[in-house]
Design a protein around this motif. Structure first.
Motif, short mmCIF file in Angstrom:
data_model
loop_
_atom_site.label_atom_id
_atom_site.label_comp_id
_atom_site.label_asym_id
_atom_site.label_seq_id
_atom_site.Cartn_x
_atom_site.Cartn_y
_atom_site.Cartn_z
N VAL A 26 -15.37 -30.41 10.51
CA VAL A 26 -14.05 -30.74 11.01
C VAL A 26 -13.92 -30.34 12.48
O VAL A 26 -14.32 -29.25 12.89
CB VAL A 26 -12.95 -30.05 10.16
CG1 VAL A 26 -13.13 -28.54 10.14
CG2 VAL A 26 -11.57 -30.43 10.63
N LEU A 72 -3.94 -30.92 -1.51
CA LEU A 72 -5.15 -30.72 -0.71
C LEU A 72 -5.92 -32.01 -0.48
O LEU A 72 -6.45 -32.24 0.62
CB LEU A 72 -6.06 -29.71 -1.40
CG LEU A 72 -5.64 -28.25 -1.34
CD1 LEU A 72 -6.52 -27.41 -2.24
CD2 LEU A 72 -5.69 -27.74 0.08
N TRP A 125 -17.58 -36.76 2.89
CA TRP A 125 -16.60 -35.85 2.30
C TRP A 125 -15.73 -36.57 1.28
O TRP A 125 -15.42 -36.03 0.21
CB TRP A 125 -15.74 -35.21 3.39
CG TRP A 125 -14.84 -34.12 2.91
CD1 TRP A 125 -13.47 -34.13 2.88
CD2 TRP A 125 -15.23 -32.85 2.39
NE1 TRP A 125 -13.00 -32.96 2.37
CE2 TRP A 125 -14.05 -32.14 2.06
CE3 TRP A 125 -16.46 -32.24 2.16
CZ2 TRP A 125 -14.06 -30.87 1.52
CZ3 TRP A 125 -16.49 -30.95 1.62
CH2 TRP A 125 -15.30 -30.29 1.30
N ARG A 126 -15.36 -37.81 1.58
CA ARG A 126 -14.59 -38.63 0.62
C ARG A 126 -15.36 -38.79 -0.68
O ARG A 126 -14.81 -38.57 -1.77
CB ARG A 126 -14.32 -40.03 1.21
CG ARG A 126 -13.14 -40.15 2.13
CD ARG A 126 -13.18 -41.46 2.90
NE ARG A 126 -13.35 -42.61 2.03
CZ ARG A 126 -12.36 -43.36 1.54
NH1 ARG A 126 -11.10 -43.06 1.86
NH2 ARG A 126 -12.59 -44.40 0.78
N PHE A 143 -18.31 -29.52 5.10
CA PHE A 143 -17.04 -30.04 5.58
C PHE A 143 -17.06 -29.85 7.08
O PHE A 143 -16.93 -28.72 7.58
CB PHE A 143 -15.90 -29.27 4.92
CG PHE A 143 -14.52 -29.63 5.40
CD1 PHE A 143 -14.07 -30.94 5.35
CD2 PHE A 143 -13.66 -28.65 5.89
CE1 PHE A 143 -12.79 -31.28 5.77
CE2 PHE A 143 -12.38 -28.97 6.30
CZ PHE A 143 -11.95 -30.29 6.25
N LEU A 194 -6.07 -34.62 7.86
CA LEU A 194 -7.29 -34.15 8.51
C LEU A 194 -8.33 -35.25 8.70
O LEU A 194 -9.29 -35.06 9.46
CB LEU A 194 -7.92 -33.02 7.69
CG LEU A 194 -7.15 -31.71 7.61
CD1 LEU A 194 -7.85 -30.74 6.67
CD2 LEU A 194 -7.01 -31.08 9.01
N ILE A 232 -12.32 -35.24 10.57
CA ILE A 232 -13.49 -34.90 9.75
C ILE A 232 -14.68 -35.73 10.23
O ILE A 232 -14.67 -36.96 10.16
CB ILE A 232 -13.22 -35.16 8.26
CG1 ILE A 232 -12.04 -34.29 7.80
CG2 ILE A 232 -14.46 -34.87 7.44
CD1 ILE A 232 -11.64 -34.53 6.34
N SER A 265 -6.47 -33.84 3.11
CA SER A 265 -7.84 -34.04 3.59
C SER A 265 -8.10 -35.48 3.99
O SER A 265 -8.74 -35.74 5.02
CB SER A 265 -8.85 -33.63 2.51
OG SER A 265 -8.81 -32.24 2.29
#
Length: 299
Positions: free
Chosen positions: A246, A172, A192-193, A244, A182, A186, A176
């Motif tokens: 996206v 996952l 998010w990182r 998140f 993804l 994003i 990501s």
């Protein structure tokens, strides 16, 4: 396939047998299990929990001298003492087995695959949670963030991801943050990182898993956004409702997630299993997912 309409997420591309990647092979070799004696395990976990011998001895109700002798190999602990120290140090079940073997005892905790008959009740519970969460996406993953099960709303979100990232084991975190995953879609990639890195660091601190530390270093080497986006949302703690965001053909989805674990597992697989359930962060996202579900789930 464990049940109709459910997927053991070994190969989301549907191409043949699961592929055993070098990364996955390395994950099977947990470095902590290579420690020679129970004293080595004790010292490692005591230091990881930042406890002095005095503090741990008081908590485990034994003398500091005896604890020191166990740690240096001058005394052999009883099975009961090994388990008591593991309990006080919050050692994961997998590593408790390593402690027991190092001390000369048989392992106590078993590890069953999810399709084992003894796991039927747990498997049904996981499947029920994932299915009942539709039309919102949800996944179950193991200790290294490899997908084990997913509901039907996950696959549409992975469209456009490089096929190599969807071969088993489907990680996952790699999906990501990899530039062929993804990450380009994003909208708040830098935030998010940092959110995922914070979660991974916390897991490393709890488990002492060197393989997760290696995964973190790999992920940190992936490129971040170059438009100087902030690392954190203004006024937000990185671990509380980090959205998140996206890009999809239906527009930008605003998702937030919760993580669920089993409360009292005595099986290694179950202790290391987690469910990530995503929820729409706004009504536009909820409506977009409902429309997507009409195609994915049918009437």
């Amino acid at each position: 396939m464990l049940a109709p309409r459910w997927h053991t997420v070994h190969d989301l591309t549907g191409h043949g047998k699961p592929h055993q990647s070098p990364y996955h092979s390395a994950m099977q070799k947990h470095s902590l299990s290579r420690r020679a004696g129970v004293g080595d395990h004790l010292r490692h976990w005591r230091q990881l929990r930042r406890l002095s011998q005095l503090d741990l001895a008081a908590d485990a109700e034994l003398s500091t001298r005896h604890l020191s002798c166990v740690e240096t190999g001058k005394a052999s602990p009883s099975r009961e003492l090994v388990l008591r120290l593991c309990e006080r140090l919050a050692v994961p079940l997998r590593e408790r087995n390593a402690w027991l073997v190092a001390a000369g005892y048989a392992p106590m905790y078993r590890e069953h695959p999810m399709d084992d008959p003894s796991m039927a009740a747990a498997r049904r519970a996981v499947q029920h949670l994932l299915q009942s969460h539709e039309p919102w996406p949800a996944v179950a993953f193991d200790r290294h963030w490899n997908m084990v099960l997913a509901n039907r709303m996950v696959a549409p979100l992975l469209q456009g991801v490089a096929p190599s990232l969807l071969q088993a084991p489907v990680n996952l975190l790699r999906v990501s943050l990899h530039p062929q995953g993804l990450a380009p879609r994003i909208a708040n990639l830098n935030q998010w990182r940092e959110h995922l890195f914070a979660r991974l660091r916390q897991q490393i601190q709890h488990t002492g898993d060197d393989s997760l530390a290696a995964l973190l270093r790999e992920l940190q080497a992936y490129p971040a956004q170059t438009d100087h986006s902030p690392l954190h949302l203004q006024g937000e703690h990185p671990g509380v409702l980090m959205p998140f965001l996206v890009h999809t053909p239906a527009g930008v989805l605003n998702l937030v997630s919760t993580t669920t674990v089993f409360g009292s597992p005595v099986d290694i697989t179950l202790q290391e299993l987690a469910l990530e359930t995503f929820f729409p962060g706004d009504e536009a996202t909820a409506e977009a997912l409902r429309e997507m579900a009409k195609t994915v789930l049918g009437p």
